[in-house]
Structure formats: structure tokens, C-alpha cells
Motif scaffolding. Structure first.
Motif, PDB file in Angstrom:
ATOM      1  N   ALA A 114       0.835  -1.210   0.000  1.00 47.80           N
ATOM      2  CA  ALA A 114       0.000   0.000   0.000  1.00 47.80           C
ATOM      3  C   ALA A 114       0.865   1.253   0.000  1.00 47.80           C
ATOM      4  O   ALA A 114       0.586   2.217  -0.725  1.00 47.80           O
ATOM      5  N   ALA A 115       1.932   1.256   0.794  1.00 47.95           N
ATOM      6  CA  ALA A 115       2.810   2.427   0.851  1.00 47.95           C
ATOM      7  C   ALA A 115       3.507   2.641  -0.489  1.00 47.95           C
ATOM      8  O   ALA A 115       3.577   3.774  -0.988  1.00 47.95           O
ATOM      9  N   THR A 116       4.004   1.579  -1.083  1.00 44.50           N
ATOM     10  CA  THR A 116       4.680   1.683  -2.378  1.00 44.50           C
ATOM     11  C   THR A 116       3.722   2.229  -3.433  1.00 44.50           C
ATOM     12  O   THR A 116       4.080   3.118  -4.212  1.00 44.50           O
ATOM     13  N   LYS A 117       2.498   1.721  -3.435  1.00 42.82           N
ATOM     14  CA  LYS A 117       1.502   2.179  -4.412  1.00 42.82           C
ATOM     15  C   LYS A 117       1.193   3.667  -4.214  1.00 42.82           C
ATOM     16  O   LYS A 117       1.130   4.429  -5.176  1.00 42.82           O
ATOM     17  N   MET A 118       1.058   4.094  -2.969  1.00 42.70           N
ATOM     18  CA  MET A 118       0.696   5.482  -2.701  1.00 42.70           C
ATOM     19  C   MET A 118       1.840   6.464  -2.985  1.00 42.70           C
ATOM     20  O   MET A 118       1.588   7.581  -3.436  1.00 42.70           O
ATOM     21  N   VAL A 119       3.085   6.070  -2.714  1.00 41.17           N
ATOM     22  CA  VAL A 119       4.196   7.000  -2.970  1.00 41.17           C
ATOM     23  C   VAL A 119       4.647   6.960  -4.429  1.00 41.17           C
ATOM     24  O   VAL A 119       5.289   7.892  -4.896  1.00 41.17           O
ATOM     25  N   GLY A 120       4.347   5.860  -5.128  1.00 41.25           N
ATOM     26  CA  GLY A 120       4.635   5.803  -6.554  1.00 41.25           C
ATOM     27  C   GLY A 120       6.008   5.293  -6.938  1.00 41.25           C
ATOM     28  O   GLY A 120       6.418   5.404  -8.090  1.00 41.25           O
ATOM     29  N   PHE A 121       6.733   4.740  -5.980  1.00 47.64           N
ATOM     30  CA  PHE A 121       8.024   4.130  -6.298  1.00 47.64           C
ATOM     31  C   PHE A 121       8.317   3.045  -5.271  1.00 47.64           C
ATOM     32  O   PHE A 121       7.683   2.967  -4.234  1.00 47.64           O
ATOM     33  N   SER A 122       9.308   2.205  -5.592  1.00 49.25           N
ATOM     34  CA  SER A 122       9.676   1.099  -4.714  1.00 49.25           C
ATOM     35  C   SER A 122      10.314   1.651  -3.436  1.00 49.25           C
ATOM     36  O   SER A 122      11.420   2.179  -3.463  1.00 49.25           O
ATOM     37  N   LEU A 123       9.618   1.542  -2.332  1.00 49.70           N
ATOM     38  CA  LEU A 123      10.021   2.172  -1.084  1.00 49.70           C
ATOM     39  C   LEU A 123      10.826   1.250  -0.171  1.00 49.70           C
ATOM     40  O   LEU A 123      11.670   1.703   0.591  1.00 49.70           O
ATOM     41  N   TRP A 124      10.582  -0.057  -0.229  1.00 51.13           N
ATOM     42  CA  TRP A 124      11.085  -0.991   0.788  1.00 51.13           C
ATOM     43  C   TRP A 124      12.102  -1.986   0.259  1.00 51.13           C
ATOM     44  O   TRP A 124      12.058  -2.385  -0.895  1.00 51.13           O
ATOM     45  N   GLN A 125      12.948  -2.461   1.179  1.00 55.32           N
ATOM     46  CA  GLN A 125      13.760  -3.639   0.889  1.00 55.32           C
ATOM     47  C   GLN A 125      12.822  -4.837   0.801  1.00 55.32           C
ATOM     48  O   GLN A 125      11.696  -4.796   1.307  1.00 55.32           O
ATOM     49  N   LYS A 126      13.303  -5.902   0.231  1.00 49.30           N
ATOM     50  CA  LYS A 126      12.456  -7.064  -0.030  1.00 49.30           C
ATOM     51  C   LYS A 126      11.915  -7.699   1.253  1.00 49.30           C
ATOM     52  O   LYS A 126      10.741  -8.013   1.335  1.00 49.30           O
ATOM     53  N   LEU A 127      12.735  -7.896   2.245  1.00 45.90           N
ATOM     54  CA  LEU A 127      12.327  -8.639   3.437  1.00 45.90           C
ATOM     55  C   LEU A 127      12.105  -7.701   4.619  1.00 45.90           C
ATOM     56  O   LEU A 127      12.175  -6.491   4.487  1.00 45.90           O
ATOM     57  N   PHE A 128      11.840  -8.283   5.768  1.00 41.47           N
ATOM     58  CA  PHE A 128      11.758  -7.530   7.012  1.00 41.47           C
ATOM     59  C   PHE A 128      12.284  -8.417   8.127  1.00 41.47           C
ATOM     60  O   PHE A 128      12.382  -9.630   7.982  1.00 41.47           O
ATOM     61  N   HIS A 129      12.648  -7.795   9.227  1.00 45.85           N
ATOM     62  CA  HIS A 129      13.160  -8.540  10.376  1.00 45.85           C
ATOM     63  C   HIS A 129      12.037  -8.656  11.407  1.00 45.85           C
ATOM     64  O   HIS A 129      11.306  -7.702  11.633  1.00 45.85           O
ATOM     65  N   ASP A 130      11.920  -9.822  12.010  1.00 51.27           N
ATOM     66  CA  ASP A 130      10.918  -9.990  13.063  1.00 51.27           C
ATOM     67  C   ASP A 130      11.524 -10.682  14.264  1.00 51.27           C
ATOM     68  O   ASP A 130      12.523 -11.385  14.159  1.00 51.27           O
ATOM     69  N   ARG A 131      10.913 -10.441  15.389  1.00 52.89           N
ATOM     70  CA  ARG A 131      11.278 -11.124  16.627  1.00 52.89           C
ATOM     71  C   ARG A 131       9.991 -11.453  17.352  1.00 52.89           C
ATOM     72  O   ARG A 131       9.147 -10.584  17.557  1.00 52.89           O
ATOM     73  N   VAL A 132       9.845 -12.703  17.751  1.00 51.86           N
ATOM     74  CA  VAL A 132       8.714 -13.113  18.565  1.00 51.86           C
ATOM     75  C   VAL A 132       9.037 -12.687  19.992  1.00 51.86           C
ATOM     76  O   VAL A 132      10.064 -13.087  20.540  1.00 51.86           O
ATOM     77  N   VAL A 133       8.188 -11.857  20.580  1.00 55.58           N
ATOM     78  CA  VAL A 133       8.434 -11.357  21.933  1.00 55.58           C
ATOM     79  C   VAL A 133       8.075 -12.474  22.906  1.00 55.58           C
ATOM     80  O   VAL A 133       6.966 -12.991  22.898  1.00 55.58           O
ATOM     81  N   ARG A 134       9.026 -12.827  23.755  1.00 55.81           N
ATOM     82  CA  ARG A 134       8.886 -14.029  24.572  1.00 55.81           C
ATOM     83  C   ARG A 134       8.337 -13.801  25.977  1.00 55.81           C
ATOM     84  O   ARG A 134       7.802 -14.710  26.592  1.00 55.81           O
ATOM     85  N   ASN A 135       8.491 -12.590  26.538  1.00 59.47           N
ATOM     86  CA  ASN A 135       8.010 -12.358  27.906  1.00 59.47           C
ATOM     87  C   ASN A 135       7.826 -10.860  28.157  1.00 59.47           C
ATOM     88  O   ASN A 135       8.172 -10.034  27.312  1.00 59.47           O
TER      89      ASN A 135
END
Length: 161
Positions: free
Chosen positions: A113-134
Motif C-alpha cells: 500500500a505504501a509503495t503504491k501510494m508513494v509511486g516508487f519502490s520504497l522498501w527492501q524485499k524482506l523484514f526482520h521480526d522477533r517473537v516477543v517471549r516475555n
């Protein structure tokens, strides 16, 4: 001889990212370019100086709980070249997963959605995630997200504009 470098897996093996939990997400801009803050105020500011792209990204982030009722947005911050999100996939009263998206689907929709609205490729391909454990980890991440803009020059993604 290998022509391409093997990509390091960026998700937990055999983990279901649609199950109820809290997730800490970091999404970087393409080539870590400073698309999200107003360059004029990049290194000295009193409030976060979002650029037009940054304002668009913020509006899309704030829409996540409306678009996905089973996903809660606990906290976020928008940095010059990356975004941090603290998202929770909700459970029913018995702790079971409610029908809804995976974290990858939520982030994929947000990035698209962000890429479509700004009109150019905004992001790197992947993303980093962490499962919050406590709770202790949650509190540490909450504080990190809250303070990150004011520590921009110490950030691991910092690069002078």
C-alpha cells in the motif's frame, strides 16, 4: 561455483506466524535511503519530522487494526530509513488463534500500500521480526521503540544524510 549468495533464513523454522503472540518488526527502506523523514530536520529536531512518504507510511500503519481486527498495534516509530512495529495477533478467550492474517501478510499489505501510494519502490524485499517471549522483553522493546528517534545518530541503521 555459486552465482548467487544463499539467503539466510529470516524466520523461525516451523513457527506459525499467524498464531497469537506479540511481534517486533523492523522494515528497512530500499537501499536504506532516507525517505521517511524531512531531510531539512534530519539531525536536529524536537519532534519526529516526517516527510510526505513518512506521513503516508504512518497513515497506513495506523490503519492496520482497522484492516485486520485480529491484529493490535501496540507501538511504532518511523525512522529516516526504517520502521519499527510492535504488533500482536490476538487470541480468543481460550487462547486459540482467531481467523486472520499472518505477520507476513500484514507487513506485505502495508509495504504494498505504501509503495503504491508513494509511486516508487520504497522498501527492501524482506523484514526482520522477533517473537516477543516475555514481559521483560516486551518492556525493553517498548522503550527502544519510544526512544529510538532521539537516539538516531546511535542507531545501527544510521547514515548521515
Amino acid at each position: 561455483m555459486k552465482l548467487f549468495r544463499e539467503r539466510k533464513p529470516n524466520r523461525l523454522k516451523n513457527y506459525d506466524y499467524s498464531q497469537p503472540n506479540v511481534y517486533f518488526i523492523t522494515i528497512c527502506t530500499r537501499d536504506r535511503k532516507h525517505f521517511l523523514w524531512d531531510r531539512e530536520y534530519l539531525d536536529s529536531f524536537e519532534s519526529i519530522p516526517l516527510s510526505l512518504c513518512g506521513k503516508i507510511v504512518e497513515a497506513i500503519i495506523l490503519e492496520i487494526p482497522n484492516r485486520y481486527p485480529t491484529v493490535s498495534l501496540h507501538r511504532y516509530t518511523i525512522m529516516p530509513n526504517h520502521v519499527h512495529l510492535l504488533l500482536q495477533i490476538e487470541a480468543d478467550e481460550r487462547g486459540k488463534a482467531l481467523p486472520g492474517p499472518s505477520i507476513s501478510q500484514v507487513i506485505g499489505q502495508m509495504k504494498g500500500a505504501a509503495t503504491k501510494m508513494v509511486g516508487f519502490s520504497l522498501w527492501q524485499k524482506l523484514f526482520h521480526d522477533r517473537v516477543v517471549r516475555n514481559q521483560q522483553e516486551y518492556d525493553k522493546i517498548w522503550k527502544y521503540i519510544e526512544e529510538n528517534p532521539w537516539k538516531w545518530q546511535e542507531d545501527c541503521f544510521y547514515a548521515p544524510s
